[in-house]
Design a protein around this motif. Structure first.
Motif, mmCIF file in Angstrom:
data_model
loop_
_atom_site.group_PDB
_atom_site.id
_atom_site.type_symbol
_atom_site.label_atom_id
_atom_site.label_comp_id
_atom_site.label_asym_id
_atom_site.label_seq_id
_atom_site.Cartn_x
_atom_site.Cartn_y
_atom_site.Cartn_z
ATOM 1 N N LEU A 74 4.200 44.540 26.980
ATOM 2 C CA LEU A 74 2.694 44.835 27.056
ATOM 3 C C LEU A 74 2.185 43.577 27.157
ATOM 4 N N GLY A 75 2.465 42.565 26.288
ATOM 5 C CA GLY A 75 1.808 41.232 26.568
ATOM 6 C C GLY A 75 2.011 40.525 27.936
ATOM 7 N N ASP A 76 3.152 40.756 28.558
ATOM 8 C CA ASP A 76 3.734 40.118 29.713
ATOM 9 C C ASP A 76 2.667 40.755 30.707
ATOM 10 N N GLN A 77 2.615 42.097 30.553
ATOM 11 C CA GLN A 77 1.986 42.961 31.569
ATOM 12 C C GLN A 77 0.396 42.508 31.727
ATOM 13 N N LEU A 78 -0.059 42.187 30.568
ATOM 14 C CA LEU A 78 -1.570 41.736 30.176
ATOM 15 C C LEU A 78 -1.862 40.340 30.537
ATOM 16 N N GLY A 79 -0.719 39.579 30.859
ATOM 17 C CA GLY A 79 -0.860 38.048 30.917
ATOM 18 C C GLY A 79 -1.149 37.213 29.804
ATOM 19 N N VAL A 80 -0.699 37.827 28.785
ATOM 20 C CA VAL A 80 -0.736 37.139 27.480
ATOM 21 C C VAL A 80 0.454 37.209 26.520
ATOM 22 N N GLY A 81 1.753 37.148 27.315
ATOM 23 C CA GLY A 81 2.905 37.286 26.722
ATOM 24 C C GLY A 81 3.397 36.247 25.777
ATOM 25 N N LEU A 84 1.116 36.982 22.494
ATOM 26 C CA LEU A 84 1.536 38.167 21.599
ATOM 27 C C LEU A 84 2.937 37.954 21.111
#
Length: 110
Positions: A74-81, A84
């Protein structure tokens, strides 16, 4: 004792077989390892407190790994991998150290 034996067998198998992890899955491996260690240390604590249940261990082990991997995804998808991932490692690290402290108190009665 079963979690420790399983961990030892897993480490030995990894050293002997030297598996390669596909590049897209590499960000998830450290998180999965930390999540699995959290379950193992929690199981060791439960064994010391005479309340270990193998079903609880298996569910905890699998769910920890899946939830941690889902959070990193989810963090990767939001750009904050990376942020997170760091949060997951910090939270699980705190749990590992808390369980290790409880084990130490049981062993040394301090």
């Amino acid at each position: 004792m079963i979690p420790v034996i399983g961990l030892a067998i897993g480490i030995a198998a990894g050293l002997v077989l030297q598996p390669t992890v596909p590049a897209p899955l590499q960000p998830y491996v450290p998180i999965a390892i930390i999540a699995a260690l959290d379950a193992v240390v929690g199981a060791a604590r439960a064994m010391g407190e005479k309340r270990f249940d193998d079903r609880v261990f298996v569910v905890s082990f699998v769910s920890n790994v899946l939830i941690a991997a889902a959070m990193v995804f989810l963090g990767d998808q939001l750009g904050v991998g990376s942020q997170l991932s760091t949060g997951v490692i910090v939270v699980l690290g705190i749990r590992i150290f808390a369980n290790a402290a409880a084990i130490r108190r049981q062993i040394f009665h301090a």
